[in-house]
Write a protein that holds these residues in place. Sequence first.
Motif, PDB file in Angstrom:
ATOM      1  N   GLU A 186       0.823  -1.212   0.000  1.00  0.00           N
ATOM      2  CA  GLU A 186       0.000   0.000   0.000  1.00  0.00           C
ATOM      3  C   GLU A 186       0.857   1.261   0.000  1.00  0.00           C
ATOM      4  N   LEU A 187       2.015   1.196   0.643  1.00  0.00           N
ATOM      5  CA  LEU A 187       2.915   2.350   0.657  1.00  0.00           C
ATOM      6  C   LEU A 187       3.425   2.653  -0.743  1.00  0.00           C
ATOM      7  N   PHE A 188       3.754   1.612  -1.492  1.00  0.00           N
ATOM      8  CA  PHE A 188       4.284   1.792  -2.841  1.00  0.00           C
ATOM      9  C   PHE A 188       3.182   2.149  -3.834  1.00  0.00           C
ATOM     10  N   ASP A 189       1.969   1.663  -3.587  1.00  0.00           N
ATOM     11  CA  ASP A 189       0.846   2.032  -4.450  1.00  0.00           C
ATOM     12  C   ASP A 189       0.612   3.536  -4.410  1.00  0.00           C
ATOM     13  N   ALA A 190       0.828   4.136  -3.246  1.00  0.00           N
ATOM     14  CA  ALA A 190       0.613   5.576  -3.085  1.00  0.00           C
ATOM     15  C   ALA A 190       1.829   6.398  -3.492  1.00  0.00           C
ATOM     16  N   ALA A 191       2.934   5.732  -3.816  1.00  0.00           N
ATOM     17  CA  ALA A 191       4.176   6.439  -4.161  1.00  0.00           C
ATOM     18  C   ALA A 191       4.820   5.761  -5.370  1.00  0.00           C
ATOM     19  N   PRO A 192       4.255   5.948  -6.564  1.00  0.00           N
ATOM     20  CA  PRO A 192       4.759   5.243  -7.748  1.00  0.00           C
ATOM     21  C   PRO A 192       6.199   5.581  -8.109  1.00  0.00           C
ATOM     22  N   ASN A 193       6.638   6.787  -7.791  1.00  0.00           N
ATOM     23  CA  ASN A 193       8.029   7.139  -8.075  1.00  0.00           C
ATOM     24  C   ASN A 193       8.994   6.356  -7.185  1.00  0.00           C
ATOM     25  N   VAL A 194       8.583   6.119  -5.945  1.00  0.00           N
ATOM     26  CA  VAL A 194       9.401   5.321  -5.036  1.00  0.00           C
ATOM     27  C   VAL A 194       9.472   3.884  -5.537  1.00  0.00           C
ATOM     28  N   ARG A 195       8.346   3.367  -5.999  1.00  0.00           N
ATOM     29  CA  ARG A 195       8.326   1.982  -6.498  1.00  0.00           C
ATOM     30  C   ARG A 195       9.268   1.838  -7.701  1.00  0.00           C
ATOM     31  N   ALA A 196       9.180   2.767  -8.658  1.00  0.00           N
ATOM     32  CA  ALA A 196      10.025   2.685  -9.861  1.00  0.00           C
ATOM     33  C   ALA A 196      11.496   2.860  -9.512  1.00  0.00           C
ATOM     34  N   TRP A 197      11.794   3.776  -8.609  1.00  0.00           N
ATOM     35  CA  TRP A 197      13.176   4.020  -8.187  1.00  0.00           C
ATOM     36  C   TRP A 197      13.771   2.808  -7.507  1.00  0.00           C
ATOM     37  N   LEU A 198      13.034   2.189  -6.582  1.00  0.00           N
ATOM     38  CA  LEU A 198      13.560   1.037  -5.863  1.00  0.00           C
ATOM     39  C   LEU A 198      13.788  -0.130  -6.822  1.00  0.00           C
ATOM     40  N   ALA A 199      12.879  -0.311  -7.769  1.00  0.00           N
ATOM     41  CA  ALA A 199      13.050  -1.377  -8.758  1.00  0.00           C
ATOM     42  C   ALA A 199      14.303  -1.140  -9.594  1.00  0.00           C
ATOM     43  N   ALA A 200      14.557   0.115  -9.960  1.00  0.00           N
ATOM     44  CA  ALA A 200      15.746   0.439 -10.747  1.00  0.00           C
ATOM     45  C   ALA A 200      17.020   0.208  -9.940  1.00  0.00           C
ATOM     46  N   CYS A 201      16.998   0.570  -8.670  1.00  0.00           N
ATOM     47  CA  CYS A 201      18.163   0.335  -7.810  1.00  0.00           C
ATOM     48  C   CYS A 201      18.450  -1.156  -7.698  1.00  0.00           C
ATOM     49  N   GLN A 202      17.395  -1.946  -7.544  1.00  0.00           N
ATOM     50  CA  GLN A 202      17.565  -3.377  -7.332  1.00  0.00           C
ATOM     51  C   GLN A 202      17.818  -4.142  -8.628  1.00  0.00           C
ATOM     52  N   ALA A 203      17.733  -3.442  -9.750  1.00  0.00           N
ATOM     53  CA  ALA A 203      18.069  -4.060 -11.042  1.00  0.00           C
ATOM     54  C   ALA A 203      19.557  -3.947 -11.351  1.00  0.00           C
ATOM     55  N   ARG A 204      20.291  -3.203 -10.540  1.00  0.00           N
ATOM     56  CA  ARG A 204      21.715  -3.012 -10.784  1.00  0.00           C
ATOM     57  C   ARG A 204      22.481  -4.317 -10.532  1.00  0.00           C
ATOM     58  N   PRO A 205      23.470  -4.613 -11.364  1.00  0.00           N
ATOM     59  CA  PRO A 205      24.219  -5.873 -11.221  1.00  0.00           C
ATOM     60  C   PRO A 205      24.838  -6.065  -9.844  1.00  0.00           C
TER      61      PRO A 205
END
Length: 219
Positions: A186-205
């Motif tokens: 629910e926290l990420f649903d209300a903060a889509p920029n946070v969700r996209a940012w965290l996914a990008a960080c965790q996609a790093r090798p």
Amino acid sequence: MLTIYGVYRSRASRNYWMAGELGLAFVSVPVIQARRLDDPAAADAPQNTLSPDFLAVNPTGLVPCIDDGGFVMSESLAINLYLARKHGGPLSGRTLTEEAEMLQWTTWAATEVEPHAVKIILTLDAHAAASEQGKLTIRAATKALKKAFALLDRRLAATGHVVSDRFTVADLNLAEVFRYTMSQTELFDAAPNVRAWLAACQARPAFKAMMEARLQEPE
């Protein structure tokens, strides 16, 4: 040679990830949290945060800590700021104001986010989330985090990064703190920029390599 004390299933994960981002050679000395052992003083106990050998290195009895050529330092987020400053490159501040912002956001995460996030992860780790007290603990922590999520979401709206327009130590530090909250969709649903940012960080090798090592350790 950099030595990192701590298992991957601890806050040392932040420093292992950082070392990977910087391409640093390091020695890993596994030190498990004493609270995870039935008897940390037992003769056959693995090296842990109450072991005399570790306390001789770090009297606080906390992991992680590092020994960087004789310079011993603890506190995972501060260690990352130190490593960024020492080795330079895009993860470090290019100006005094960028360095100040990296310190500001890291301190904010440590004081305003992590105390609540830790309550969530510890409740889940203790398999207590289904109990009434566990539900209350997670609900209160999630409610307390809504303001922080909204603030970071606005910050990320412009460039998708915490400081400047590139991935820095500030992104890494905050991503590791916010990782503790991932169960609370629910926290990420209300903060889509946070969700996209965290996914990008965790996609790093380097993050993926750290997590692979973490998953190989016993829970």
